[in-house]
Design an enzyme around this catalytic site. Structure first.
Site, PDB file in Angstrom:
ATOM      1  N   HIS A 123       0.803  -1.228   0.000  1.00  0.00           N
ATOM      2  CA  HIS A 123       0.000   0.000   0.000  1.00  0.00           C
ATOM      3  C   HIS A 123       0.832   1.271   0.000  1.00  0.00           C
ATOM      4  CE1 HIS A 123      -3.768  -2.174   0.759  1.00  0.00           C
ATOM      5  NE2 HIS A 123      -3.060  -2.950   1.562  1.00  0.00           N
ATOM      6  N   ASN A 140      -4.823 -13.952   8.244  1.00  0.00           N
ATOM      7  CA  ASN A 140      -5.292 -12.627   8.661  1.00  0.00           C
ATOM      8  C   ASN A 140      -6.497 -12.216   7.826  1.00  0.00           C
ATOM      9  OD1 ASN A 140      -1.911 -12.307   8.777  1.00  0.00           O
ATOM     10  ND2 ASN A 140      -3.065 -11.883  10.626  1.00  0.00           N
ATOM     11  N   ARG A 153     -14.340 -28.736  12.759  1.00  0.00           N
ATOM     12  CA  ARG A 153     -15.649 -29.025  12.165  1.00  0.00           C
ATOM     13  C   ARG A 153     -16.009 -28.046  11.040  1.00  0.00           C
ATOM     14  NH1 ARG A 153     -16.901 -30.178  17.669  1.00  0.00           N
ATOM     15  NH2 ARG A 153     -17.183 -32.425  17.966  1.00  0.00           N
ATOM     16  N   HIS A 199       4.746 -10.730  13.288  1.00  0.00           N
ATOM     17  CA  HIS A 199       3.589 -10.150  13.983  1.00  0.00           C
ATOM     18  C   HIS A 199       2.270 -10.698  13.429  1.00  0.00           C
ATOM     19  CE1 HIS A 199       6.124  -7.190  16.016  1.00  0.00           C
ATOM     20  NE2 HIS A 199       6.698  -6.950  14.846  1.00  0.00           N
ATOM     21  N   ASP A 232       2.327  -6.202   2.485  1.00  0.00           N
ATOM     22  CA  ASP A 232       1.146  -5.439   2.924  1.00  0.00           C
ATOM     23  C   ASP A 232       1.613  -4.150   3.611  1.00  0.00           C
ATOM     24  OD1 ASP A 232      -1.524  -4.833   3.281  1.00  0.00           O
ATOM     25  OD2 ASP A 232      -1.814  -6.152   5.007  1.00  0.00           O
ATOM     26  N   LEU A 244      -3.967  -5.151  13.771  1.00  0.00           N
ATOM     27  CA  LEU A 244      -2.893  -4.908  12.824  1.00  0.00           C
ATOM     28  C   LEU A 244      -3.424  -4.125  11.630  1.00  0.00           C
ATOM     29  CD1 LEU A 244      -1.129  -8.374  12.994  1.00  0.00           C
ATOM     30  CD2 LEU A 244      -0.097  -6.190  13.612  1.00  0.00           C
TER      31      LEU A 244
END
Length: 386
Positions: free
Chosen positions: A62, A219, A227, A250, A274, A308
């Protein structure tokens, strides 16, 4: 520019690692690798004791150096591009965030009009992260702008960007996700799955419809239960899909990264950063999209709830981390940050490997995986003097 040869102790070639030898660079493109010096008059760059790897490819980023793609400021994107050379990145996909349609229109147009003007890491496309997500696992995405996948809106973005959108992320449980995926994939765009509460079955249906990447796996997605395997279970078990990993220590515990790498094999793992605007900057207070963020102890977190909010990870550091965690070999890890990301977005025809005929974008590193030099088109554009 002419022809010269790189001499080094190890080359990470498409066919595998080769030892001491010479790699030709002709007019800014890779030539062939040979074991013996071609002739006594050849121009040779001597990197004895060093290794030559492809330039890294970050397909989910980004921002960097105080700038963010969503600022809609191409001078800022130029700074991101130049800054990424210090991270070993020579190709990248500027990545958007969920926002209002008009802002995304403007960002699409700005990058589409100017992407060839960057002088650092090359823009190989755009990654649209949003706005077709759901609330529960929204992370730092603004849920005010969430909506169902819409082909008409997507086609307008693609037109404004001059066809530059290579990858778009959606939540597979949204209405119309299957129809959207089937159509977008036919147009050559990769559909990724993210920020979703989808069941294992819903994720599997999206994959059957053509989706092929799980965004920052673990994330922003429904977790794995014995299940209900959820999105994480689908990431681990679906064949011929790719799983992104943020390996900063992290976002994902090293043991969890190891599990995913073993389940998918390194040939289906995409290392990404990211990274947000605080990458390459001092710790402190920043923003990601509409949200205040605090960067402390190497992690970026939303001030309101501590979630985060992207990362400040450099891709070369992710490579070192995976190797330090003993989750993959050095060769496998380099591939997870170069040719595998490129392949996941169908840009491997121009970047990600020391392939003859490709732009001579490469790195000079040492056996400790320290970056010494970055080359674009056969020209040295960054040196690490530390």
């Amino acid at each position: 520019m002419g022809t010269y040869y790189i001499y080094a102790s190890r080359f990470f070639l498409p066919s595998g690692i080769k030892g001491e030898g010479y790699l030709a660079v002709k007019e800014g493109k890779f030539g062939s690798y040979i074991k013996e010096m071609p002739n006594e008059n050849a121009q040779v760059l001597n990197y004895s004791g060093k290794w030559i790897t492809p330039g890294l490819v970050d397909t989910h980023i980004h921002g960097f150096m105080g700038h963010d793609v969503m600022d809609n400021d191409f001078e800022g994107i130029k700074s991101i591009s130049k800054g990424l050379l210090s991270c070993g990145v020579t190709s990248f996909l500027p990545t958007t965030l969920t926002s209002d349609i008009e802002t995304l229109n403007q960002v699409s147009r700005t990058i589409g009009d100017h992407y060839q003007e960057v002088q650092g890491a090359k823009i190989r496309g755009i990654f649209f992260e949003g706005p077709f997500f759901t609330e529960e696992h929204k992370g730092a995405q603004n849920s005010r702008f969430f909506q169902d996948p819409n082909l008409e809106i997507f086609h307008h973005w693609q037109e404004l960007s001059k066809g530059l959108i290579k990858k778009i992320a959606i939540a597979p449980e949204r209405a119309g996700a299957v129809h959207f995926t089937e159509n977008v994939v036919k147009e050559g765009v990769t559909v990724a799955l993210a920020h979703s509460s989808a069941t294992y079955e819903q994720a599997g249906t999206a994959v059957s419809s053509g989706a092929s990447i799980f965004v920052h796996t673990y994330n922003g997605m429904s977790g794995m239960n014995h299940r209900e395997p959820g999105m994480v279970g689908a990431a681990m078990t679906t064949k011929d899909t790719f799983a992104e990993l943020i390996c900063d220590g992290h976002h994902v515990h090293p043991a969890a990264a190891d599990v995913l790498i073993k389940a998918k094999t390194p040939e289906h793992i995409v290392l990404v950063t990211d990274c947000m605007r605080a990458g390459g900057m001092p710790e402190g207070e920043y923003t990601l999209g509409d949200f205040p963020v605090e960067v402390k102890d190497g992690a970026a977190r939303l001030k309101e709830n501590g979630s985060l909010a992207g990362s400040v990870l450099k891709l070369m550091d992710a490579v070192r981390n995976v190797c330090d965690w003993d989750s993959a070999t050095i060769e496998e890890t380099i591939r997870m940050a170069s040719i595998i990301p490129a392949r996941s977005c169908h840009i491997d025809d121009c970047c990600g490997s020391l392939q003859a005929g490709h732009d001579a974008d490469f790195l000079v590193i040492d056996p400790q995986l320290k970056l010494h030099e970055t080359y674009l088109n056969g020209v040295s554009v960054y040196k690490n003097d530390n």
